[in-house]
Design an enzyme around this catalytic site. Structure first.
Site, PDB file in Angstrom:
ATOM      1  N   GLU A 267       0.787  -1.267   0.102  1.00 34.28           N
ATOM      2  CA  GLU A 267       0.056  -0.188  -0.096  1.00 34.28           C
ATOM      3  C   GLU A 267       0.830   1.218   0.230  1.00 34.28           C
ATOM      4  O   GLU A 267       0.320   2.422  -0.291  1.00 34.28           O
ATOM      5  CB  GLU A 267      -0.881   0.030   1.242  1.00 34.28           C
TER       6      GLU A 267
ATOM      7  N   HIS B  61       3.740   1.847  -1.986  1.00 31.73           N
ATOM      8  CA  HIS B  61       4.177   2.283  -3.413  1.00 31.73           C
ATOM      9  C   HIS B  61       3.141   1.667  -4.542  1.00 31.73           C
ATOM     10  O   HIS B  61       3.693   1.773  -5.603  1.00 31.73           O
ATOM     11  CB  HIS B  61       5.730   1.741  -3.547  1.00 31.73           C
TER      12      HIS B  61
ATOM     13  N   GLN C 130       2.762  -6.523   4.772  1.00 33.71           N
ATOM     14  CA  GLN C 130       2.967  -8.164   4.983  1.00 33.71           C
ATOM     15  C   GLN C 130       2.753  -8.196   6.413  1.00 33.71           C
ATOM     16  O   GLN C 130       1.980  -9.359   6.862  1.00 33.71           O
ATOM     17  CB  GLN C 130       4.449  -8.584   4.600  1.00 33.71           C
TER      18      GLN C 130
ATOM     19  N   HIS D 205       9.581  -7.940  -1.653  1.00 36.54           N
ATOM     20  CA  HIS D 205       8.706  -7.053  -2.201  1.00 36.54           C
ATOM     21  C   HIS D 205       9.553  -6.360  -3.035  1.00 36.54           C
ATOM     22  O   HIS D 205      10.866  -5.630  -2.976  1.00 36.54           O
ATOM     23  CB  HIS D 205       8.722  -6.111  -0.968  1.00 36.54           C
TER      24      HIS D 205
END
Length: 207
Positions: free
Chosen positions: A96, A98, A137, A165
């Site tokens: 949320e 990037h 996460q 990520h």
């Protein structure tokens, strides 16, 4: 500029509109991004990009419009009292911060109470429902564990997640291969270190 779609594409867009996603608004935003980086949204390779991205985000966030509790329903007539583990559940979610994807594996373990169990595929669906949202996460791991613990009322729940990520591997520190591991431990797994160690050994394959 309005987006020109053929009849089949209009039907796809309308189906997603009914699901609560404003595809036109997403497509307009993507067009602005393309213009903002100096691209021409009208060149051949990009003419359908705004619509494609809109459809992609509708799919990647479909868990926002699902109730995860619907997946945690005890199987009638089936009983089991020992530890249950479903490991290596593939997850793909959107960071949320990037709006960049992160992908990895989720491992779910629980100890039934009074023999109550759920279908194994339901654990994967539970993880998928929470992953298909804008996430971090840490919260994703906790939401899966809390929902299973509240809905099934087992003796204990443990969720372990490993993910890479792209907001960390493609930008910023640019460290490809870096894996983030998170866990959520509830009930008997938190109270009994031996049970927790047994579950971790089974998950890691070092039993």
């Amino acid at each position: 500029m309005s987006i020109q779609l053929d009849e089949e594409e209009k039907q796809e867009f309308n189906a997603s509109e009914r699901s609560g996603v404003d595809l036109q608004k997403i497509a307009q935003g993507v067009r602005l991004i393309l213009e903002g980086i100096g691209e021409d949204p009208e060149r051949p390779g990009l003419q359908r990009t705004p619509e494609r991205v809109a459809e992609m985000y509708a799919e990647l966030t479909e868990g926002m419009r699902e109730d995860p509790h619907l997946h945690v329903v005890p199987l009638p007539g089936d009983k089991h009292d020992e530890m249950v583990i479903v490991k290596d559940i593939h997850i793909a979610s959107i960071c949320e911060h990037h709006l960049a994807p992160f992908v990895g594996r989720c491992h779910i373990a629980y100890i039934p109470r009074n023999g109550r169990i759920v279908g194994l595929s339901k654990l994967a669906r539970l993880a998928e429902t929470f992953a298909r949202r804008l996430q971090v996460q840490e919260r994703l791991t906790t939401e899966i564990a809390n929902t299973l613990f509240e809905a099934l009322e087992p003796v204990g729940v443990m969720v372990v997640m490993e993910a890479e990520h792209t907001c960390m591997t493609l930008r910023g520190v640019k460290k490809p291969g870096a894996v983030t591991i998170t866990s959520a431990v509830l009930g008997g797994f938190r109270k009994d270190s031996r049970t927790r160690a047994e579950a971790m050994a089974l998950i890691t394959g070092k039993a």
